[in-house]
Structures are given as C-alpha cells and as structure tokens.
Design a protein around this motif. Structure first.
Motif, short mmCIF file in Angstrom:
data_model
loop_
_atom_site.label_atom_id
_atom_site.label_comp_id
_atom_site.label_asym_id
_atom_site.label_seq_id
_atom_site.Cartn_x
_atom_site.Cartn_y
_atom_site.Cartn_z
N GLN A 273 -64.80 -96.73 -19.97
CA GLN A 273 -64.14 -97.91 -20.55
C GLN A 273 -64.51 -98.10 -22.01
N ILE A 274 -65.13 -97.09 -22.60
CA ILE A 274 -65.61 -97.21 -23.97
C ILE A 274 -64.74 -96.37 -24.89
N PRO A 275 -64.28 -96.91 -26.02
CA PRO A 275 -63.53 -96.11 -26.99
C PRO A 275 -64.36 -94.92 -27.46
N SER A 276 -63.73 -93.77 -27.55
CA SER A 276 -64.50 -92.56 -27.86
C SER A 276 -63.70 -91.63 -28.77
N VAL A 277 -64.44 -90.78 -29.46
CA VAL A 277 -63.86 -89.73 -30.29
C VAL A 277 -64.53 -88.42 -29.91
N THR A 278 -63.76 -87.38 -29.70
CA THR A 278 -64.30 -86.07 -29.34
C THR A 278 -64.27 -85.16 -30.55
N ILE A 279 -65.43 -84.58 -30.87
CA ILE A 279 -65.55 -83.63 -31.98
C ILE A 279 -65.91 -82.27 -31.38
N SER A 280 -65.08 -81.29 -31.59
CA SER A 280 -65.32 -79.95 -31.04
C SER A 280 -66.07 -79.09 -32.06
N PHE A 281 -66.77 -78.10 -31.56
CA PHE A 281 -67.48 -77.17 -32.44
C PHE A 281 -67.45 -75.78 -31.83
N ASN A 282 -67.53 -74.77 -32.69
CA ASN A 282 -67.61 -73.38 -32.26
C ASN A 282 -68.99 -72.83 -32.62
N LEU A 283 -69.32 -71.68 -32.07
CA LEU A 283 -70.62 -71.06 -32.29
C LEU A 283 -70.53 -69.98 -33.35
N LYS A 284 -71.54 -69.93 -34.22
CA LYS A 284 -71.64 -68.83 -35.16
C LYS A 284 -72.05 -67.56 -34.42
N PRO A 285 -71.73 -66.40 -34.94
CA PRO A 285 -72.19 -65.14 -34.30
C PRO A 285 -73.71 -65.09 -34.24
N GLY A 286 -74.23 -64.79 -33.06
CA GLY A 286 -75.68 -64.69 -32.89
C GLY A 286 -76.38 -65.99 -32.58
N VAL A 287 -75.63 -67.10 -32.48
CA VAL A 287 -76.22 -68.40 -32.17
C VAL A 287 -75.89 -68.77 -30.73
N SER A 288 -76.90 -69.15 -29.96
CA SER A 288 -76.68 -69.51 -28.56
C SER A 288 -76.19 -70.95 -28.45
N LEU A 289 -75.64 -71.29 -27.29
CA LEU A 289 -75.14 -72.63 -27.06
C LEU A 289 -76.27 -73.66 -27.07
N SER A 290 -77.44 -73.28 -26.54
CA SER A 290 -78.57 -74.22 -26.52
C SER A 290 -79.02 -74.55 -27.94
N GLU A 291 -79.05 -73.57 -28.84
CA GLU A 291 -79.43 -73.81 -30.23
C GLU A 291 -78.40 -74.70 -30.93
N ALA A 292 -77.11 -74.44 -30.65
CA ALA A 292 -76.06 -75.25 -31.27
C ALA A 292 -76.13 -76.69 -30.78
N MET A 293 -76.38 -76.89 -29.49
CA MET A 293 -76.48 -78.25 -28.95
C MET A 293 -77.66 -79.00 -29.55
N ALA A 294 -78.78 -78.30 -29.72
CA ALA A 294 -79.95 -78.94 -30.35
C ALA A 294 -79.64 -79.34 -31.79
#
Length: 239
Positions: free
Chosen positions: A8-29
């Motif tokens: 019920q909360i207004p929200s905005v979604t921002i997408s991102f892609n990963l650089k070559p050699g960067v893991s998803l866990s590092e990007a999330m951090a």
C-alpha cells in the motif's frame, strides 16, 4: 499518469545490471551502501526480482546448514549413546569449512549456490574420518577395557588405510568438477573447489586434532559423571 505501489506504499523501482566480473552479492552490497548515503531516512528500500530471490536463498541456505549439523549431532548422539562424542566427530567441520572457503578465495570464486551445496556435501564426507576412528575407539574401550588414549591410538592405526582410501576416492570424484571439465562446468566449479579444498585441508588437520579432542572430551565426560555421582551420593547420605 499512474503511481506504482508496493503493498500500500507508493514505490519506484530502479533496475541495475552487473559489470563483467562483478557478482550479484557485491552489486547488492554496493547498492545498499549507496542507498544509505543518498536517500532520506523516511524512505524504505528492498530488493525485488532476481536480487530478492538471491537474498532469500542465502538466508535459507544458512538455516539449512545449521539444521544439517543439528540433525547429524542428534543421529550421532543416538548412535553412540553419548552427548559428548558427537562433538568429537563434528570437531573436524571447522577445518573443512576453512579449507573450502580458503580455496574459493585463492581461486577468486564467490560463495555461490553451488559452493554452498559443496559445503553441505563436505559435512557428510569429512565426518566419516572421525566416525571411523571413534567407532573403533569406543568399541575398544567398552569391550576390551582400554584407556581412551590407547583406544584412539589403535583406532588411528587400524582405520588410517580406509580413511585415506575413502578420502582419495572422494577427491578423485570431485576433481574433474573442480578443474572445470564438461558443459556448464563454469557454474559447477565452485562446488568442486569447495569439496577438494575442504577435504585436503581437513584431512591433514583431523588426523591429528580428532584424537586429541576425543581424549579431552572423554575426560570431561568422566569428570562430569563423577561429579553427578558425588552429588547423588551426598543427597542419599543426607536423606
């Protein structure tokens, strides 16, 4: 034209892609660190999509690892009728985990889902070394009346050959995965590296550490039994 909501909360979604050699866990951090430094305190953030699924799987895997160790402890306690000696068997797990994580670090591999599965496999493979030695030692103590140090020494001598044979079989079985042979081997390689590294490191450590832990924990169990026996004797004398 429209206002998106999450719940019920207004929200905005921002997408991102990963650089070559960067893991998803590092990007999330990195995203979390950037959000804390830029966004006002009144704005709440959460991951969605693939990032949310990855975050949920990490939490579930940690719980699975803990439950695996607890179940193994319960089964070993029932098998050996002891609360202490299952700890002796599980004492080799930290060295195996350290060896697995160190190997992943050396080869620059992330702690992915496959690597975590390798850690869970490692728990089952590594504890068999201690089981072989302790099973023989307990039988020698109970049937032949040997001292703990003598019993575990004989157990190490008699069971050394089967321990090495089973360890080498497990190593040879996972080595092709660690080397990265076959289709899709790149994703499975962390599993092989975790198992091979953990086995090699723990094999060197457990052959020396497990007998020492066995003797000290057996003495601790004996002292506890004596203490409980003295308390019961005092109560009987008082009554």
């Amino acid at each position: 034209m429209s206002v998106n909501h999450l719940g019920q909360i207004p929200s905005v979604t921002i997408s991102f892609n990963l650089k070559p050699g960067v893991s998803l866990s590092e990007a999330m951090a990195g995203v979390e660190k950037l959000a804390r430094s830029i966004l006002p305190a009144g704005i709440a953030t959460s991951f969605q999509g693939t990032a949310q699924a990855f975050q949920s799987s990490q939490k579930g895997l940690l719980l699975l690892l803990i439950m695996t160790i607890v179940i193994i402890y319960i089964l070993l306690g029932i098998l050996y009728e002891s609360f202490i000696h299952p700890l002796t068997i599980l004492s080799g797990l930290p060295s195996a985990g350290f060896g697995a994580l160190l190997t992943l670090l050396i080869f620059h591999e992330d702690l992915s889902l496959y690597a975590f599965v390798g850690l869970i496999m490692l728990i089952g493979i590594v504890k068999k070394n201690a089981i072989m030695m302790i099973d023989f030692a307990l039988d020698a103590q109970r049937r032949d009346g040997k001292s703990p140090s003598e019993a575990i020494y004989q157990g190490c001598l008699v069971r050394f050959r089967p321990i090495m044979m089973t360890t080498m079989a497990a190593l040879m079985g996972t080595l092709p995965i660690a080397l990265g042979f076959g289709a899709g081997a790149e994703s499975r390689r962390p599993l092989g590296l975790a198992v091979v590294g953990g086995l090699l490191f723990s094999q060197l450590i457990t052959l020396y550490i497990t007998p020492v832990v066995y003797v000290y924990l057996d003495r601790f169990q004996e002292n506890m039994s004596r203490g409980i026996g003295l308390v019961r004797a005092k109560k009987l004398i008082k009554t």
